[in-house]
Design a protein around this motif. Sequence first.
Motif, PDB file in Angstrom:
ATOM      1  N   PRO A   1       1.036  -1.221   0.051  1.00  0.00           N
ATOM      2  CA  PRO A   1       0.013  -0.028   0.090  1.00  0.00           C
ATOM      3  C   PRO A   1       0.726   1.211   0.167  1.00  0.00           C
ATOM      4  CG  PRO A   1      -1.056  -1.559   1.400  1.00  0.00           C
ATOM      5  CD  PRO A   1       0.333  -1.999   1.069  1.00  0.00           C
ATOM      6  N   ARG A   2       2.173   1.399   0.272  1.00  0.00           N
ATOM      7  CA  ARG A   2       2.825   2.368   0.548  1.00  0.00           C
ATOM      8  C   ARG A   2       3.218   2.938  -0.783  1.00  0.00           C
ATOM      9  NH1 ARG A   2       5.223   3.983   5.464  1.00  0.00           N
ATOM     10  NH2 ARG A   2       5.849   5.650   4.166  1.00  0.00           N
ATOM     11  N   TRP A   3       3.270   2.097  -1.689  1.00  0.00           N
ATOM     12  CA  TRP A   3       3.217   2.381  -3.192  1.00  0.00           C
ATOM     13  C   TRP A   3       2.594   3.831  -3.542  1.00  0.00           C
ATOM     14  CZ3 TRP A   3       6.997   1.173  -7.203  1.00  0.00           C
ATOM     15  CH2 TRP A   3       6.504   1.676  -8.440  1.00  0.00           C
ATOM     16  N   ARG A   4       1.588   3.858  -3.082  1.00  0.00           N
ATOM     17  CA  ARG A   4       0.701   4.966  -3.297  1.00  0.00           C
ATOM     18  C   ARG A   4       1.120   6.186  -3.034  1.00  0.00           C
ATOM     19  NH1 ARG A   4      -3.517   1.227  -1.963  1.00  0.00           N
ATOM     20  NH2 ARG A   4      -3.655   2.246   0.173  1.00  0.00           N
ATOM     21  N   ASP A   5       1.937   6.331  -1.895  1.00  0.00           N
ATOM     22  CA  ASP A   5       2.530   7.302  -1.172  1.00  0.00           C
ATOM     23  C   ASP A   5       3.845   7.875  -1.666  1.00  0.00           C
ATOM     24  OD1 ASP A   5       0.594   6.968   0.941  1.00  0.00           O
ATOM     25  OD2 ASP A   5       1.999   5.684   2.188  1.00  0.00           O
ATOM     26  N   ALA A   6       4.526   7.048  -2.843  1.00  0.00           N
ATOM     27  CA  ALA A   6       5.714   7.454  -3.272  1.00  0.00           C
ATOM     28  C   ALA A   6       5.447   8.244  -4.718  1.00  0.00           C
ATOM     29  CB  ALA A   6       6.539   6.068  -3.806  1.00  0.00           C
ATOM     30  N   THR A   7       6.344   9.288  -4.808  1.00  0.00           N
ATOM     31  CA  THR A   7       6.578  10.103  -5.943  1.00  0.00           C
ATOM     32  C   THR A   7       6.874   9.329  -6.955  1.00  0.00           C
ATOM     33  OG1 THR A   7       8.718  10.784  -5.755  1.00  0.00           O
ATOM     34  CG2 THR A   7       7.228  12.127  -4.448  1.00  0.00           C
ATOM     35  N   LEU A   8       6.651  10.059  -8.234  1.00  0.00           N
ATOM     36  CA  LEU A   8       7.164   9.293  -9.415  1.00  0.00           C
ATOM     37  C   LEU A   8       8.438   8.931  -9.379  1.00  0.00           C
ATOM     38  CD1 LEU A   8       6.286   8.374 -12.478  1.00  0.00           C
ATOM     39  CD2 LEU A   8       6.643  10.718 -13.234  1.00  0.00           C
ATOM     40  N   ALA A   9       9.323   9.981  -9.012  1.00  0.00           N
ATOM     41  CA  ALA A   9      10.705   9.589  -9.219  1.00  0.00           C
ATOM     42  C   ALA A   9      11.195   8.667  -8.050  1.00  0.00           C
ATOM     43  CB  ALA A   9      11.503  10.940  -8.562  1.00  0.00           C
ATOM     44  N   GLN A  10      10.223   8.531  -6.642  1.00  0.00           N
ATOM     45  CA  GLN A  10      10.501   7.483  -6.028  1.00  0.00           C
ATOM     46  C   GLN A  10      10.148   5.945  -6.660  1.00  0.00           C
ATOM     47  OE1 GLN A  10       8.592   9.245  -2.832  1.00  0.00           O
ATOM     48  NE2 GLN A  10      10.321   9.281  -1.462  1.00  0.00           N
ATOM     49  N   ARG A  11       8.952   6.026  -7.341  1.00  0.00           N
ATOM     50  CA  ARG A  11       8.670   4.672  -7.870  1.00  0.00           C
ATOM     51  C   ARG A  11       9.598   4.154  -8.805  1.00  0.00           C
ATOM     52  NH1 ARG A  11       2.207   5.872  -8.871  1.00  0.00           N
ATOM     53  NH2 ARG A  11       1.392   6.047  -6.544  1.00  0.00           N
ATOM     54  N   GLN A  12      10.316   5.331  -9.659  1.00  0.00           N
ATOM     55  CA  GLN A  12      11.455   4.764 -10.693  1.00  0.00           C
ATOM     56  C   GLN A  12      12.608   4.428  -9.843  1.00  0.00           C
ATOM     57  OE1 GLN A  12      11.385   8.603 -12.674  1.00  0.00           O
ATOM     58  NE2 GLN A  12      10.077   7.734 -14.511  1.00  0.00           N
ATOM     59  N   ARG A  13      12.838   4.745  -8.849  1.00  0.00           N
ATOM     60  CA  ARG A  13      14.148   4.307  -8.075  1.00  0.00           C
ATOM     61  C   ARG A  13      13.885   3.266  -7.439  1.00  0.00           C
ATOM     62  NH1 ARG A  13      18.187   7.012  -5.562  1.00  0.00           N
ATOM     63  NH2 ARG A  13      18.725   5.074  -5.090  1.00  0.00           N
ATOM     64  N   LEU A  14      12.719   2.741  -6.871  1.00  0.00           N
ATOM     65  CA  LEU A  14      12.366   1.541  -6.379  1.00  0.00           C
ATOM     66  C   LEU A  14      12.310   0.468  -7.403  1.00  0.00           C
ATOM     67  CD1 LEU A  14       9.282   2.690  -3.852  1.00  0.00           C
ATOM     68  CD2 LEU A  14      11.460   1.601  -3.365  1.00  0.00           C
ATOM     69  N   GLN A  15      11.745   0.875  -8.678  1.00  0.00           N
ATOM     70  CA  GLN A  15      11.635  -0.131  -9.490  1.00  0.00           C
ATOM     71  C   GLN A  15      12.970  -0.588 -10.164  1.00  0.00           C
ATOM     72  OE1 GLN A  15       8.891   0.632 -12.571  1.00  0.00           O
ATOM     73  NE2 GLN A  15      10.127  -0.594 -14.089  1.00  0.00           N
ATOM     74  N   GLU A  16      14.063   0.356 -10.088  1.00  0.00           N
ATOM     75  CA  GLU A  16      15.334  -0.010 -10.704  1.00  0.00           C
ATOM     76  C   GLU A  16      16.245  -0.740  -9.778  1.00  0.00           C
ATOM     77  OE1 GLU A  16      16.617   0.396 -13.788  1.00  0.00           O
ATOM     78  OE2 GLU A  16      14.515   0.909 -14.289  1.00  0.00           O
ATOM     79  N   GLU A  17      15.978  -0.334  -8.398  1.00  0.00           N
ATOM     80  CA  GLU A  17      16.799  -0.894  -7.273  1.00  0.00           C
ATOM     81  C   GLU A  17      16.490  -2.372  -6.954  1.00  0.00           C
ATOM     82  OE1 GLU A  17      19.529   0.227  -6.437  1.00  0.00           O
ATOM     83  OE2 GLU A  17      19.454   2.236  -6.744  1.00  0.00           O
ATOM     84  N   PHE A  18      14.856  -2.449  -7.296  1.00  0.00           N
ATOM     85  CA  PHE A  18      14.461  -3.873  -7.078  1.00  0.00           C
ATOM     86  C   PHE A  18      14.760  -4.954  -8.242  1.00  0.00           C
ATOM     87  CE2 PHE A  18      10.498  -6.739  -6.306  1.00  0.00           C
ATOM     88  CZ  PHE A  18      11.281  -7.462  -5.421  1.00  0.00           C
ATOM     89  N   LYS A  19      14.781  -4.211  -9.277  1.00  0.00           N
ATOM     90  CA  LYS A  19      15.231  -5.042 -10.780  1.00  0.00           C
ATOM     91  C   LYS A  19      16.667  -5.479 -10.506  1.00  0.00           C
ATOM     92  CE  LYS A  19      14.066  -3.121 -14.857  1.00  0.00           C
ATOM     93  NZ  LYS A  19      14.282  -2.265 -15.820  1.00  0.00           N
ATOM     94  N   THR A  20      17.414  -4.613  -9.926  1.00  0.00           N
ATOM     95  CA  THR A  20      18.908  -4.804  -9.935  1.00  0.00           C
ATOM     96  C   THR A  20      19.142  -6.245  -8.869  1.00  0.00           C
ATOM     97  OG1 THR A  20      19.632  -2.862 -10.636  1.00  0.00           O
ATOM     98  CG2 THR A  20      21.048  -4.156  -9.281  1.00  0.00           C
ATOM     99  N   LEU A  21      18.289  -5.866  -7.638  1.00  0.00           N
ATOM    100  CA  LEU A  21      18.446  -6.856  -6.488  1.00  0.00           C
ATOM    101  C   LEU A  21      18.077  -8.374  -7.162  1.00  0.00           C
ATOM    102  CD1 LEU A  21      18.248  -6.979  -3.119  1.00  0.00           C
ATOM    103  CD2 LEU A  21      15.989  -7.626  -3.933  1.00  0.00           C
ATOM    104  N   LEU A  22      16.804  -8.352  -8.015  1.00  0.00           N
ATOM    105  CA  LEU A  22      16.170  -9.614  -8.690  1.00  0.00           C
ATOM    106  C   LEU A  22      17.400 -10.240  -9.625  1.00  0.00           C
ATOM    107  CD1 LEU A  22      12.470  -8.849  -8.751  1.00  0.00           C
ATOM    108  CD2 LEU A  22      13.805 -10.037  -6.982  1.00  0.00           C
ATOM    109  N   ILE A  23      17.852  -9.448 -10.277  1.00  0.00           N
ATOM    110  CA  ILE A  23      18.818 -10.005 -11.266  1.00  0.00           C
ATOM    111  C   ILE A  23      19.922 -10.650 -10.763  1.00  0.00           C
ATOM    112  CG2 ILE A  23      20.580  -9.131 -13.065  1.00  0.00           C
ATOM    113  CD1 ILE A  23      18.389  -7.140 -13.985  1.00  0.00           C
TER     114      ILE A  23
END
Length: 205
Positions: A81-103
């Motif tokens: 649910p906290r995804w809704r609180d994130a700004t666009l920039a924060q969402r982009q950072r979260l996605q890129e960092e999580f992608k790197t983690l999973l890779i």
Amino acid sequence: MFFTTLAGGALWALACLLALDSAYAQTPPQAWVRQLSSEVIDATQRDRSSPGDATALIERVKATLIPAIDFQRVTRSAVGPRWRDATLAQRQRLQEEFKTLLIHFYAGGIRQISDYSVEVTDTLPVPNQPSQVIVRSRASGRGETHQLDYRLDKVGDDWKIVDVSLDGIWVTLSYRSQFAELLAKGGIDSLIEALAEQNRKGNPS
């Protein structure tokens, strides 16, 4: 720091890599998995011939995982649910960092799966999600058998990986419980920094 086990990493890597070739996009999911499993095992055996080449493994995962997974959707599910609180920039950072983690996570698992065999058992519909299915399978190796399920969503002509389950534990929910602790302590920026720090170490475990 984040949720990983050697067996879990290996089997989740296998689950994701089983569903990656767009040439099979038109094939029913269960047959698709069955066709690809032998190819993936063969490929991982070839990878093991160069055990020190971690960079090559990471590049292999990037080439296969990125087209197959909707990372925004997976990240949104893991954050909760906290995804809704994130700004666009924060969402982009979260996605890129999580992608790197999973890779890195999956690359570490690839080396462990060449001696596993996979038996696809059945395909189940997802209630209230007509475009999704869960493909169920059993992965056996090293004297153990694990239930390995993954959820696929049909997006246009392509299947996309939504989530993977090992012995009933769904990966996004596992990450969500860990992310929740960081979010409670320091918010979105704290989670981003924790992911970035783990990625700088190059070993998300």
